[in-house]
Design an enzyme around this catalytic site. Sequence first.
Site, short mmCIF file in Angstrom:
data_model
loop_
_atom_site.label_atom_id
_atom_site.label_comp_id
_atom_site.label_asym_id
_atom_site.label_seq_id
_atom_site.Cartn_x
_atom_site.Cartn_y
_atom_site.Cartn_z
N ASN A 125 41.70 34.92 39.68
CA ASN A 125 42.77 35.19 40.64
C ASN A 125 44.07 35.54 39.95
OD1 ASN A 125 40.84 34.48 42.45
ND2 ASN A 125 41.65 32.43 42.86
N HIS B 153 42.00 37.97 34.72
CA HIS B 153 42.30 39.27 35.34
C HIS B 153 43.80 39.51 35.47
CE1 HIS B 153 38.04 39.55 37.33
NE2 HIS B 153 38.03 39.83 36.05
N THR C 165 33.57 32.47 44.12
CA THR C 165 33.49 33.81 43.53
C THR C 165 32.15 34.44 43.88
OG1 THR C 165 33.59 35.10 41.48
CG2 THR C 165 32.83 32.82 41.26
N ALA D 196 35.92 25.38 50.04
CA ALA D 196 36.39 24.82 48.76
C ALA D 196 37.25 23.58 48.98
CB ALA D 196 37.17 25.90 48.00
P1 OAD Z 1 35.33 38.04 46.27
O1 OAD Z 1 36.21 38.41 47.41
O2 OAD Z 1 34.37 39.04 45.77
O3 OAD Z 1 34.47 36.77 46.67
C1 OAD Z 1 35.04 35.64 47.27
C2 OAD Z 1 33.96 34.58 47.36
O4 OAD Z 1 34.56 33.40 47.88
C3 OAD Z 1 32.80 34.93 48.27
O5 OAD Z 1 31.58 34.63 47.62
C4 OAD Z 1 33.00 34.04 49.51
O6 OAD Z 1 31.76 33.63 50.07
C5 OAD Z 1 33.72 32.87 48.87
N1 OAD Z 1 34.60 32.14 49.81
C6 OAD Z 1 35.43 32.65 50.75
N2 OAD Z 1 36.13 31.67 51.34
C7 OAD Z 1 35.74 30.50 50.77
C8 OAD Z 1 36.09 29.14 50.95
N3 OAD Z 1 37.01 28.76 51.84
N4 OAD Z 1 35.49 28.20 50.18
C9 OAD Z 1 34.54 28.56 49.26
N5 OAD Z 1 34.17 29.84 49.05
C10 OAD Z 1 34.76 30.80 49.78
O7 OAD Z 1 36.29 37.50 45.12
P2 OAD Z 1 36.02 37.30 43.57
O8 OAD Z 1 34.62 36.89 43.30
O9 OAD Z 1 37.12 36.45 43.06
O10 OAD Z 1 39.19 41.74 40.17
O11 OAD Z 1 36.25 38.77 43.02
C11 OAD Z 1 36.16 38.99 41.64
C12 OAD Z 1 37.07 40.11 41.24
O12 OAD Z 1 36.81 41.25 42.03
C13 OAD Z 1 38.55 39.86 41.50
O13 OAD Z 1 39.17 39.07 40.51
C14 OAD Z 1 39.11 41.22 41.52
C15 OAD Z 1 38.04 41.94 42.31
O14 OAD Z 1 37.84 43.24 42.01
C16 OAD Z 1 40.28 42.42 39.78
O15 OAD Z 1 41.25 42.59 40.49
C17 OAD Z 1 40.19 42.92 38.38
#
Ligand code: OAD
Length: 236
Positions: free
Chosen positions: A92, A109, A177, A220
């Site tokens: 994040n 990131h 994630t 979370a």
């Molecule tokens: P994503 O938006 O891809 O995934 C978010 C994850 O959080 C999903 O698997 C949801 O199911 C989960 N989620 C949502 N709300 C939640 C909650 N309240 N409790 C638990 N889980 C929850 O985000 P990231 O995996 O962080 O990169 O994305 C990775 C990277 O992709 C980011 O850092 C960004 C993006 O491109 C860059 O900007 C370089």
Amino acid sequence: MSNASTIVILTGAGISAESGVATFRAADGLWEGHRIEDVAAPEGFARNPALVHQFYNLRRGGLKTVQPNAAHEALARLQRDFPGEVVLITQNVDDLHERGGSSSVIHMHGELHKVRCTACTVVREWETDLDETMACEGCHTVGTLRPDIVWFGEVPYEMDTIESALTRAKLFVAIGTSGHVYPAAGFVRIAQMSGAVTVEVNNAETEVSFAFNKRMTGPATEQVPKLVDWMLSGKS
Ligand code: OAD
């Protein structure tokens, strides 16, 4: 977990979702209205710096309206109270771990509150809006300041430190994630090959759920405090 153990935690957008920061891949995601190539790639910035600055200015400004939640605070408690080593890595770009009380956070990131000069490479803290007419305080070049965010095609920060932590981890936890973006999505494999127990906390199944030893399903803010209580209890 013994006193000498290393715990590695990886967080993603899901940990900040309940604070009101949009995740990347939800229907109301951060990219809505913009193609990723336009706002999260060096080529997009070269094509239209004004659009990219506006995009990140909105995100940076938005941080003032959100607060850390119980999951950020629980991880800060873990860092404070666990007798061994806790390495906290986040994908994040917000500052909610720090505001939740964590003192040491690897922002692989980048961070919304930092800018980098593409001419002299100096990175500076940045709280306000940024635009392409501004000059770097260090080398005085105009138009070379960019958000210090790792865009697609760029190498994430502190990979050596991260890989070394993963190889000594006894426990690896991925929170909120989606497992879509590498190298972070591959950390579970590195940790597991080094003998760590792996836990995924997410409110849904992900691309990489199958790779974890244990899954905790739910928001979370509920699951992370429970997990931290367990890690601090010393029970296996
Ligand atoms: P994503 O938006 O891809 O995934 C978010 C994850 O959080 C999903 O698997 C949801 O199911 C989960 N989620 C949502 N709300 C939640 C909650 N309240 N409790 C638990 N889980 C929850 O985000 P990231 O995996 O962080 O990169 O994305 C990775 C990277 O992709 C980011 O850092 C960004 C993006 O491109 C860059 O900007 C370089």
